[in-house]
Write a protein that holds these residues in place. Structure first.
Motif, PDB file in Angstrom:
ATOM      1  N   ALA A  38       0.823  -1.206   0.000  1.00 26.58           N
ATOM      2  CA  ALA A  38       0.000   0.000   0.000  1.00 26.58           C
ATOM      3  C   ALA A  38       0.857   1.257   0.000  1.00 26.58           C
ATOM      4  O   ALA A  38       0.544   2.240  -0.681  1.00 26.58           O
ATOM      5  CB  ALA A  38      -0.940  -0.013   1.202  1.00 26.58           C
ATOM      6  N   ALA A  39       1.942   1.234   0.757  1.00 25.27           N
ATOM      7  CA  ALA A  39       2.848   2.394   0.788  1.00 25.27           C
ATOM      8  C   ALA A  39       3.456   2.650  -0.587  1.00 25.27           C
ATOM      9  O   ALA A  39       3.533   3.789  -1.051  1.00 25.27           O
ATOM     10  CB  ALA A  39       3.941   2.168   1.831  1.00 25.27           C
ATOM     11  N   ARG A  40       3.876   1.592  -1.238  1.00 23.63           N
ATOM     12  CA  ARG A  40       4.447   1.757  -2.580  1.00 23.63           C
ATOM     13  C   ARG A  40       3.408   2.289  -3.564  1.00 23.63           C
ATOM     14  O   ARG A  40       3.722   3.125  -4.417  1.00 23.63           O
ATOM     15  CB  ARG A  40       4.995   0.420  -3.070  1.00 23.63           C
ATOM     16  CG  ARG A  40       6.248  -0.026  -2.341  1.00 23.63           C
ATOM     17  CD  ARG A  40       6.616  -1.432  -2.765  1.00 23.63           C
ATOM     18  NE  ARG A  40       7.787  -1.915  -2.046  1.00 23.63           N
ATOM     19  CZ  ARG A  40       8.076  -3.197  -1.888  1.00 23.63           C
ATOM     20  NH1 ARG A  40       7.266  -4.132  -2.387  1.00 23.63           N
ATOM     21  NH2 ARG A  40       9.150  -3.565  -1.227  1.00 23.63           N
ATOM     22  N   ALA A  41       2.170   1.809  -3.438  1.00 24.55           N
ATOM     23  CA  ALA A  41       1.112   2.294  -4.324  1.00 24.55           C
ATOM     24  C   ALA A  41       0.867   3.780  -4.139  1.00 24.55           C
ATOM     25  O   ALA A  41       0.513   4.481  -5.090  1.00 24.55           O
ATOM     26  CB  ALA A  41      -0.177   1.505  -4.082  1.00 24.55           C
ATOM     27  N   ASP A  42       1.086   4.269  -2.920  1.00 23.81           N
ATOM     28  CA  ASP A  42       0.937   5.696  -2.617  1.00 23.81           C
ATOM     29  C   ASP A  42       2.218   6.485  -2.856  1.00 23.81           C
ATOM     30  O   ASP A  42       2.285   7.670  -2.558  1.00 23.81           O
ATOM     31  CB  ASP A  42       0.512   5.878  -1.156  1.00 23.81           C
ATOM     32  CG  ASP A  42      -0.995   5.806  -0.971  1.00 23.81           C
ATOM     33  OD1 ASP A  42      -1.704   5.526  -1.958  1.00 23.81           O
ATOM     34  OD2 ASP A  42      -1.464   6.029   0.147  1.00 23.81           O
ATOM     35  N   VAL A  43       3.244   5.827  -3.354  1.00 18.95           N
ATOM     36  CA  VAL A  43       4.565   6.416  -3.594  1.00 18.95           C
ATOM     37  C   VAL A  43       5.148   6.979  -2.297  1.00 18.95           C
ATOM     38  O   VAL A  43       5.736   8.058  -2.265  1.00 18.95           O
ATOM     39  CB  VAL A  43       4.514   7.496  -4.707  1.00 18.95           C
ATOM     40  CG1 VAL A  43       5.920   7.781  -5.237  1.00 18.95           C
ATOM     41  CG2 VAL A  43       3.612   7.072  -5.851  1.00 18.95           C
ATOM     42  N   ASP A  44       4.958   6.265  -1.213  1.00 16.99           N
ATOM     43  CA  ASP A  44       5.537   6.624   0.075  1.00 16.99           C
ATOM     44  C   ASP A  44       6.877   5.906   0.237  1.00 16.99           C
ATOM     45  O   ASP A  44       7.100   4.842  -0.340  1.00 16.99           O
ATOM     46  CB  ASP A  44       4.614   6.211   1.229  1.00 16.99           C
ATOM     47  CG  ASP A  44       3.307   6.997   1.233  1.00 16.99           C
ATOM     48  OD1 ASP A  44       3.278   8.102   0.669  1.00 16.99           O
ATOM     49  OD2 ASP A  44       2.328   6.487   1.799  1.00 16.99           O
ATOM     50  N   LEU A  45       7.730   6.467   1.054  1.00 16.36           N
ATOM     51  CA  LEU A  45       9.022   5.855   1.343  1.00 16.36           C
ATOM     52  C   LEU A  45       8.830   4.664   2.279  1.00 16.36           C
ATOM     53  O   LEU A  45       8.065   4.744   3.240  1.00 16.36           O
ATOM     54  CB  LEU A  45       9.946   6.886   1.996  1.00 16.36           C
ATOM     55  CG  LEU A  45      11.365   6.426   2.348  1.00 16.36           C
ATOM     56  CD1 LEU A  45      12.162   6.136   1.081  1.00 16.36           C
ATOM     57  CD2 LEU A  45      12.072   7.491   3.188  1.00 16.36           C
TER      58      LEU A  45
END
Length: 199
Positions: A38-45
């Motif tokens: 989910a973090a990657r989908a949101d372009v979060d570190l």
């Protein structure tokens, strides 16, 4: 505002201890991987943290060969991997510098142990001015023996002692204190992922 997911000490060292058979959340890697996706989908570190105790001869000593992420975890080579020697993820790493470089002020934390490294990182992050979210069911911990109990008991003896604080009680108390004292917002994986996918 960019966010970061901090995955703390989900490492093989813990599975090499007898206490692992009493861990409250043996499927923690599945929940962490859900948060990571989910973090990657949101372009979060996504930042991975390991705990190391050099020279101790134990399972957290790098010489043991166990100071590495649990192999089920889905880490990418371009995601930072920090090694700490303190209870929190800030004091002995360049985590704060890394977050500043990426302009991050909001952190989601998960990992092992709920009431130790994950909670302490949450408190320190709050003190440093970060907006903290503690993902309660993506943490794991172990029963805590009574302070007066002998130190050389088996895990079965620890579990049988009515004075032992069971792992689920530790997790619940940790989440209660963090939320009630304003250190963090407490969320489940499902709650947080639902919010992330809508943002």
């Amino acid at each position: 505002m960019r966010k970061a997911l901090i995955v703390i000490d989900v490492q093989e060292s813990f599975r090499r201890r007898e206490a692992w058979q009493a861990v409250n959340n043996p499927d923690i890697t599945d929940r962490v991987n859900t948060l990571v996706a989910a973090a990657r989908a949101d372009v979060d570190l996504v930042v991975w943290v390991l705990h190391s105790e050099p020279g101790t001869g134990g399972v957290f000593d790098p010489d043991s060969g166990h100071v590495h992420l649990m192999p089920e975890l889905d880490r990418r080579d371009d995601e930072p991997l920090l090694v700490k020697t303190s209870i929190n993820a800030f004091t002995t790493t360049n985590l704060a510098q890394l977050l500043t470089q990426h302009g991050i002020r909001e952190l989601r934390v998960c990992g092992i142990r709920s009431e130790q490294c994950v909670e302490t990182t949450t408190r320190v992050g709050f003190d440093l001015g970060y907006d903290m979210t503690y993902v309660v069911d993506a943490t794991a911990t172990f029963p805590i023996p009574h302070p007066d109990a002998p130190r050389d008991r088996t895990i079965a003896e620890i579990l049988a002692d009515p004075r032992t604080t069971q792992a689920d009680a530790v997790v619940a108390h940790t989440a209660l204190v963090l939320a009630d004292r304003g250190f963090a917002t407490v969320r489940t994986v499902a709650e947080l992922v639902g919010t992330m996918t809508r943002s």
